[in-house]
Design a protein around this motif. Structure first.
Motif, PDB file in Angstrom:
ATOM      1  N   SER A  69       7.951 -12.123  -1.507  1.00 53.12           N
ATOM      2  CA  SER A  69       8.402 -12.692  -2.801  1.00 53.12           C
ATOM      3  C   SER A  69       9.462 -13.726  -2.851  1.00 53.12           C
ATOM      4  O   SER A  69       8.892 -14.719  -4.502  1.00 53.12           O
ATOM      5  CB  SER A  69       9.573 -11.360  -3.485  1.00 53.12           C
ATOM      6  OG  SER A  69       9.168 -11.341  -4.725  1.00 53.12           O
ATOM      7  N   ARG A 100       2.198 -18.941  -3.739  1.00 49.84           N
ATOM      8  CA  ARG A 100       1.452 -18.174  -3.322  1.00 49.84           C
ATOM      9  C   ARG A 100       2.038 -16.671  -2.744  1.00 49.84           C
ATOM     10  O   ARG A 100       1.362 -15.916  -2.174  1.00 49.84           O
ATOM     11  CB  ARG A 100       0.331 -18.501  -2.259  1.00 49.84           C
ATOM     12  CG  ARG A 100      -0.177 -19.819  -2.633  1.00 49.84           C
ATOM     13  CD  ARG A 100      -1.287 -20.977  -1.888  1.00 49.84           C
ATOM     14  NE  ARG A 100      -2.332 -19.868  -1.404  1.00 49.84           N
ATOM     15  CZ  ARG A 100      -3.315 -20.325  -0.537  1.00 49.84           C
ATOM     16  NH1 ARG A 100      -2.489 -21.026  -0.362  1.00 49.84           N
ATOM     17  NH2 ARG A 100      -3.726 -18.878   0.114  1.00 49.84           N
ATOM     18  N   ARG A 127       4.616 -14.999  -3.055  1.00 48.21           N
ATOM     19  CA  ARG A 127       4.963 -14.231  -4.087  1.00 48.21           C
ATOM     20  C   ARG A 127       3.634 -12.715  -4.689  1.00 48.21           C
ATOM     21  O   ARG A 127       4.186 -11.786  -5.037  1.00 48.21           O
ATOM     22  CB  ARG A 127       5.776 -14.415  -5.590  1.00 48.21           C
ATOM     23  CG  ARG A 127       6.324 -13.413  -6.464  1.00 48.21           C
ATOM     24  CD  ARG A 127       7.077 -14.601  -7.680  1.00 48.21           C
ATOM     25  NE  ARG A 127       8.366 -14.238  -7.281  1.00 48.21           N
ATOM     26  CZ  ARG A 127       8.716 -15.194  -8.174  1.00 48.21           C
ATOM     27  NH1 ARG A 127       9.043 -15.421  -8.934  1.00 48.21           N
ATOM     28  NH2 ARG A 127      10.416 -15.228  -7.018  1.00 48.21           N
ATOM     29  N   ASP A 128       2.619 -14.152  -4.891  1.00 47.71           N
ATOM     30  CA  ASP A 128       1.442 -13.485  -5.270  1.00 47.71           C
ATOM     31  C   ASP A 128       0.840 -12.332  -4.416  1.00 47.71           C
ATOM     32  O   ASP A 128       0.446 -11.520  -4.727  1.00 47.71           O
ATOM     33  CB  ASP A 128       0.730 -13.891  -5.674  1.00 47.71           C
ATOM     34  CG  ASP A 128       0.432 -14.827  -6.912  1.00 47.71           C
ATOM     35  OD1 ASP A 128       1.522 -14.587  -7.678  1.00 47.71           O
ATOM     36  OD2 ASP A 128       0.415 -16.286  -7.337  1.00 47.71           O
ATOM     37  N   THR A 141       2.864  -9.387  -4.305  1.00 40.70           N
ATOM     38  CA  THR A 141       2.224  -8.293  -5.827  1.00 40.70           C
ATOM     39  C   THR A 141       1.691  -7.488  -5.030  1.00 40.70           C
ATOM     40  O   THR A 141       0.971  -6.630  -5.033  1.00 40.70           O
ATOM     41  CB  THR A 141       2.527  -9.438  -6.601  1.00 40.70           C
ATOM     42  OG1 THR A 141       3.455  -9.400  -6.416  1.00 40.70           O
ATOM     43  CG2 THR A 141       1.937  -8.326  -7.952  1.00 40.70           C
ATOM     44  N   ALA A 142      -0.059  -8.747  -4.347  1.00 41.60           N
ATOM     45  CA  ALA A 142      -1.119  -8.082  -3.953  1.00 41.60           C
ATOM     46  C   ALA A 142      -1.122  -6.991  -3.251  1.00 41.60           C
ATOM     47  O   ALA A 142      -1.613  -5.601  -3.138  1.00 41.60           O
ATOM     48  CB  ALA A 142      -1.825  -9.112  -3.907  1.00 41.60           C
ATOM     49  N   THR A 158      -7.531 -12.596  -9.611  1.00 41.66           N
ATOM     50  CA  THR A 158      -6.580 -12.341  -8.107  1.00 41.66           C
ATOM     51  C   THR A 158      -4.846 -11.136  -9.097  1.00 41.66           C
ATOM     52  O   THR A 158      -4.047 -11.375  -8.581  1.00 41.66           O
ATOM     53  CB  THR A 158      -6.049 -13.023  -7.790  1.00 41.66           C
ATOM     54  OG1 THR A 158      -5.834 -14.171  -8.135  1.00 41.66           O
ATOM     55  CG2 THR A 158      -7.247 -13.947  -7.139  1.00 41.66           C
ATOM     56  N   GLN A 159      -5.115 -11.693 -10.555  1.00 37.94           N
ATOM     57  CA  GLN A 159      -3.728 -11.280 -11.191  1.00 37.94           C
ATOM     58  C   GLN A 159      -3.967  -9.840 -11.527  1.00 37.94           C
ATOM     59  O   GLN A 159      -5.023  -9.226 -11.510  1.00 37.94           O
ATOM     60  CB  GLN A 159      -3.761 -11.731 -12.459  1.00 37.94           C
ATOM     61  CG  GLN A 159      -3.405 -13.453 -11.933  1.00 37.94           C
ATOM     62  CD  GLN A 159      -2.070 -13.940 -11.515  1.00 37.94           C
ATOM     63  OE1 GLN A 159      -1.642 -13.373 -11.428  1.00 37.94           O
ATOM     64  NE2 GLN A 159      -2.770 -14.931 -10.321  1.00 37.94           N
TER      65      GLN A 159
END
Length: 626
Positions: free
Chosen positions: A464, A469, A471-472, A475-476, A542-543
């Motif tokens: 994070s 990418r 951080r994404d 989160t994922a 992807t969000q």
């Protein structure tokens, strides 16, 4: 003019080369004939060059400006008799603008969108757009090469766009007398609460162009007043924030929280009320318990409360038998922590996974057990130690595979494992130094409907903190983990409105609750006459957030896969008073563009050039020349 000068110069040069040089002019030729031939050559070349250069045939006239009429609803705010004012506004636009500009001037209406129009449309127009965006009008004028005449009340969302208006643009405004208008600008309400909790409802109150009197802010929950607070008098265009503590009644439901502003002599009622929906439950949705808090805990809580919007209570053990409430660091006993954990829909235990909320609850509760890596041993004199670095390697087949298959494995920072994760299905494999044997870092198991996720290691926060990418991916990963435990969390909705204030004229923000990237929801307005249900297809990709088109003000019941929710759309932001952001007068000097007939558009210049060349040829033949 420059084109004609260049064409004439080219014609004179051609005539001089043909007849002006002594070597070029025949000796038997008389001076009068030489001048005639040179004049014919110069005229012919000048006409041909002017045609090639696109020279104008007459004086240029400035292009008619683009007339843009602001059709936003802010025109009608705090005007007293609205129908009378709208008629006055229409006369002003028609007399001062439509008739004042040339008849061929294009006309557009601008606000929340750009629409083409004609002068007759003004007679039936009522400004009602939910936004004041002028950028489309500026871009249209620039693309047409015209100046812009903007008719507006001065309250513009993107005033900086007018700095790019073409030369010669100007602003016109109907002068109005300011009136006393107090309004609710914003409303902050927790997205969810537990019955019997005390929450804080915070409202921002603002004034228009005239100072306001003292008033009262009232808070209602499902139509019942639950709190009130005085509002001080405000100076013109001043604002203040009022916080009202509210005790939430028990009951599992979606409550409507409404703030109502009451101020004496307030002339505009449309901006005195704001509302939003709040989820109320009889037990906390998620409880996070950490016996060894670290930075991983902070980042995971951010995902739970932010990206996933899961109401979470967190408790930290900072020393043996010393517990604190995360956030406020208020002391709390371990017995109270266990009691609250036992009542949670989902339990996350970080650190000592042998910690249990109480007898008889562990076997039936859905939970996440997180075993952090032990601290790195300090190197002794003459020794070198290196923290073992484990890198994400693969995502085997598991219930979470669909959400994690696109993780950027090559760019994720390393973590430190505490040993292999024990479970029935492996969620994420890691390799030591990218070359060792794969070890399960995250695994799941399910017994009698109770879901458990086992996480091993520390350092996930590095994903994070690197942002982008990574951080994404963080989160994922944690979003997929907690969504899989959604049976214990009690929220199985595939999509729900994101928390926050929603206004008419603005896109509606939705939050994904499951792993599906395409979700269809049914939206029905309360109180609508007859069946009026709209179907919205939300595409998340992807969000975890997606947007849909703006909705009209009202309360909507949302039905989707996994359950229902409530969406409250408030009056447009155009009803909130604000200081004008643009002044009357010119925006920029100069002329944007002009129109003039081109010589090439007529037929006679081609005939003239041909006649001149033929005349020169005949004169040369008569003089005995070729």
């Amino acid at each position: 003019m420059i084109r004609w000068i260049l064409a004439l110069a080219l014609g004179l040069v051609a005539a001089w080369f043909a007849y002006g040089r002594s070597a070029a002019a025949p000796r038997a030729q008389t001076p009068a004939l030489t001048w005639l031939l040179a004049a014919l050559r110069a005229a012919a070349v000048t006409v041909v060059a002017a045609l090639l250069f696109g020279a104008p045939m007459g004086r240029a006239t400035p292009r008619a400006p683009l007339v843009a009429i602001d059709a936003s609803a802010s025109w009608r705010r705090a005007v007293g008799d609205e129908s009378t004012y709208v008629q006055r506004w229409r006369r002003f636009v028609n007399d001062s603008v439509v008739r004042a500009v040339p008849g061929d001037a294009p006309l557009v209406f601008v606000g929340d969108s750009l629409r083409d129009g004609v002068g007759d449309d003004v007679a039936s127009l009522t400004p009602r757009d939910g936004a004041s965006r002028m950028r489309p009008a500026v871009d249209r004028a620039a693309s047409l090469g015209r100046s812009l005449v903007l008719v507006t009340d001065g309250e513009i969302d993107d005033a900086d766009a007018l700095s790019e208006a073409p030369p010669g643009s100007r602003v016109m405004r109907l002068a109005t007398e300011p009136r006393r208008d107090a309004a609710l600008i914003d409303l902050a309400v927790p997205p969810s609460a537990t019955g019997a909790d005390t929450i804080t409802v915070a409202a921002t109150v603002g004034a228009g162009g005239v100072a306001t009197n003292e008033g009262t802010l009232r808070v209602r929950l499902d139509g019942v007043e639950v709190g009130a607070s005085p509002v001080p008098a405000l100076a013109p265009f001043a604002s203040t924030r009022i916080a009202v503590p509210v005790v939430v009644p028990r009951g599992d439901r979606t409550a409507l929280v409404q703030a109502v502003l009451e101020v004496a002599s307030d002339v505009e009622p449309c901006n005195d009320t704001l509302a939003t929906a709040m989820e109320v439950g009889d037990k906390p949705t998620a409880v996070f318990v950490s016996t060894s808090p670290d930075i991983d805990v902070r980042e995971v809580l951010t995902v739970l409360r932010g990206a996933l919007d899961v109401p979470t209570r967190a408790y930290l053990r900072i020393a043996p038998n010393v517990w604190r409430v995360e956030g406020s660091l208020a002391p709390i006993s371990e017995a109270e922590v266990k009691a609250r954990a036992a009542a949670a829909g989902m339990l996350v235990v970080h650190g000592d996974t042998a910690w249990r909320p109480g007898a008889g609850t562990a076997a039936t509760m859905s939970r996440a057990l997180w075993v952090p890596a032990p601290p790195t041993q300090i190197a002794k004199a003459g020794e070198l130690t290196r923290v073992p670095e484990w890198y994400a390697a693969s995502v085997p087949a598991s219930p979470l595979m669909a959400a994690l298959s696109a993780l950027p494995f090559d760019s994720l920072p390393p973590v430190t494992l505490a040993g292999p994760a024990r479970g029935n299905q492996t969620v994420l494999n890691m390799r030591l130094g990218k070359s060792g044997e794969p070890q399960p870092a995250i695994a799941t198991r399910e017994v009698n409907g109770a879901r458990t996720v086992v996480i091993s290691g520390s350092g996930y926060a590095g994903w994070s903190l690197r942002a982008g990418r990574s951080r994404d991916a963080f989160t994922a990963l944690w979003g997929a983990i907690f969504d899989w435990v959604s049976a214990g969390r009690g929220d199985l909705r595939a999509a729900r409105p994101a928390p926050g204030l929603v206004r008419a004229g603005e896109p509606v923000l939705w939050r994904r609750g499951g792993t599906d990237s395409v979700v269809t929801v049914q939206v029905a307005a309360r109180g609508a006459t007859g069946p009026k249900t709209d179907s919205l297809t939300l595409r998340f990709g992807t969000q975890y957030d997606a947007q849909s088109t703006p909705l009209a003000a009202g309360v909507y019941d949302v039905q989707g896969r996994g359950g229902a929710s409530v969406l409250v759309v408030n009056a447009s932001r155009e009803w909130v008073p604000r200081a004008p952001s643009v002044a009357v007068g010119p925006l920029s000097r100069g002329v944007a563009g002009s129109d003039a007939p081109r010589l090439a558009d007529a037929g006679w210049p081609f005939v003239l050039a041909l006649l001149l060349l033929c005349g020169e040829w005949l004169a040369r033949r008569a003089a005995g020349q070729r």
